[in-house]
Enzyme design. Structure first.
Site, PDB file in Angstrom:
ATOM      1  CB  THR A 101      -0.920   0.021   1.223  1.00  0.00           C
ATOM      2  OG1 THR A 101      -1.737  -1.154   1.214  1.00  0.00           O
ATOM      3  CG2 THR A 101      -1.817   1.251   1.206  1.00  0.00           C
ATOM      4  CE  LYS A 176      -5.428  -2.204   1.527  1.00  0.00           C
ATOM      5  NZ  LYS A 176      -4.021  -2.467   1.715  1.00  0.00           N
TER       6      LYS A 176
END
Length: 270
Positions: A101, A176
């Protein structure tokens, strides 16, 4: 680990064998994909000793052997460092798949640098955590050239249940961060609701059971119900960090994330 027949799949690499990356790599190995591993910390490689996977001495050694390499390292700086070494080592036609991420612009930078060397990049952060990775049930959010996704799909399907393509580089990382921030907000609201119930004299377990059977149910409540308190939730700091990243990606003062920030700040103070 039991022996598996080597498939006709591409030679794969994996870097980032933490709580989520390790089961992802294991699913690839168990599916019979020829896999090469590298890790900064030697102890993370120990569970793979004796498995049908090779261990590289360096990132460059790994990159020279593989067509597909998954990256699941901790942050933007690590992604840029690892990918820089991979791009220099990989053969043209290879691909890097970024499961970490990061800020949306990080994958754009990697893709630009990789393109100059004939290496493709797929942005592919995941949702579900270690349990879903172990079960092969992760959700994968992808961005970049759709043709690259189709090339990578057989590898991604070894550890995922659903794969989404969201657009150009940056779109998957943005999604995300929104997803993680929404979970943090739901956890914060569930915490506030349970605290209000306790203040008004309700027994926590009874209130949780009632809410889980009612319209107030949420995934955040379900997660919190498995913890003795919000403070015991081990991923609290990581979720708060995702909210910070979303704020940074959106720009200071952006009204788009103000509501999420306010909801999260009450339970996850910075």
């Amino acid at each position: 680990m039991s022996e598996v027949a080597v498939s006709e799949g591409p030679a794969c690499g994996f870097i980032g064998l933490g709580s989520q990356g390790a089961p992802m790599a294991r699913r690839m190995i168990d599916a019979g994909l020829p896999t090469v591993l590298w890790a900064r910390r030697a102890q993370t490689l120990e569970p793979f000793r004796g498995a049908p996977a090779r261990i590289a001495a360096s990132i460059a050694e790994l990159g020279a052997q593989v067509e597909h390499v998954g990256i699941c390292v901790i942050d933007d700086a690590a992604v840029l460092e690892v990918c820089g070494q991979l791009i220099a080592a990989m053969r043209p036609g290879g691909r890097i798949v970024i499961h970490s991420t990061t800020l949306p612009q990080t994958c754009r930078i990697v893709a630009r640098d990789a393109r100059a060397r004939g290496v493709s990049v797929l942005e592919a952060p995941v949702s579900g955590g270690a349990p879903a990775a172990e079960a092969g049930a992760l959700t994968v959010m992808t961005a970049g050239d759709l043709a690259i996704l189709e090339q990578a799909r057989p590898v991604l399907e070894t550890f995922s249940r659903r794969i989404f393509h969201l657009g150009d580089y940056g779109a998957a990382q943005t999604a995300k961060l929104v997803n993680n921030s929404l979970l943090a907000a739901k956890l914060a609201m569930a915490h506030q609701a349970l605290s209000a119930g306790a203040t008004l004299g309700l027994e926590r377990r009874a209130l949780v059971e009632l809410l889980q059977a009612s319209s107030g149910r949420s995934f955040g409540l379900d997660v919190l119900a498995r913890q003795p308190s919000l403070e015991a939730f081990s991923n609290a700091d990581a979720l708060a960090d995702k909210v910070r990243l979303l704020s940074e990606a959106a720009g200071d003062g952006s009204s788009a994330v103000t509501g999420l920030q306010r909801a999260v700040a009450s339970a996850f103070p910075s």
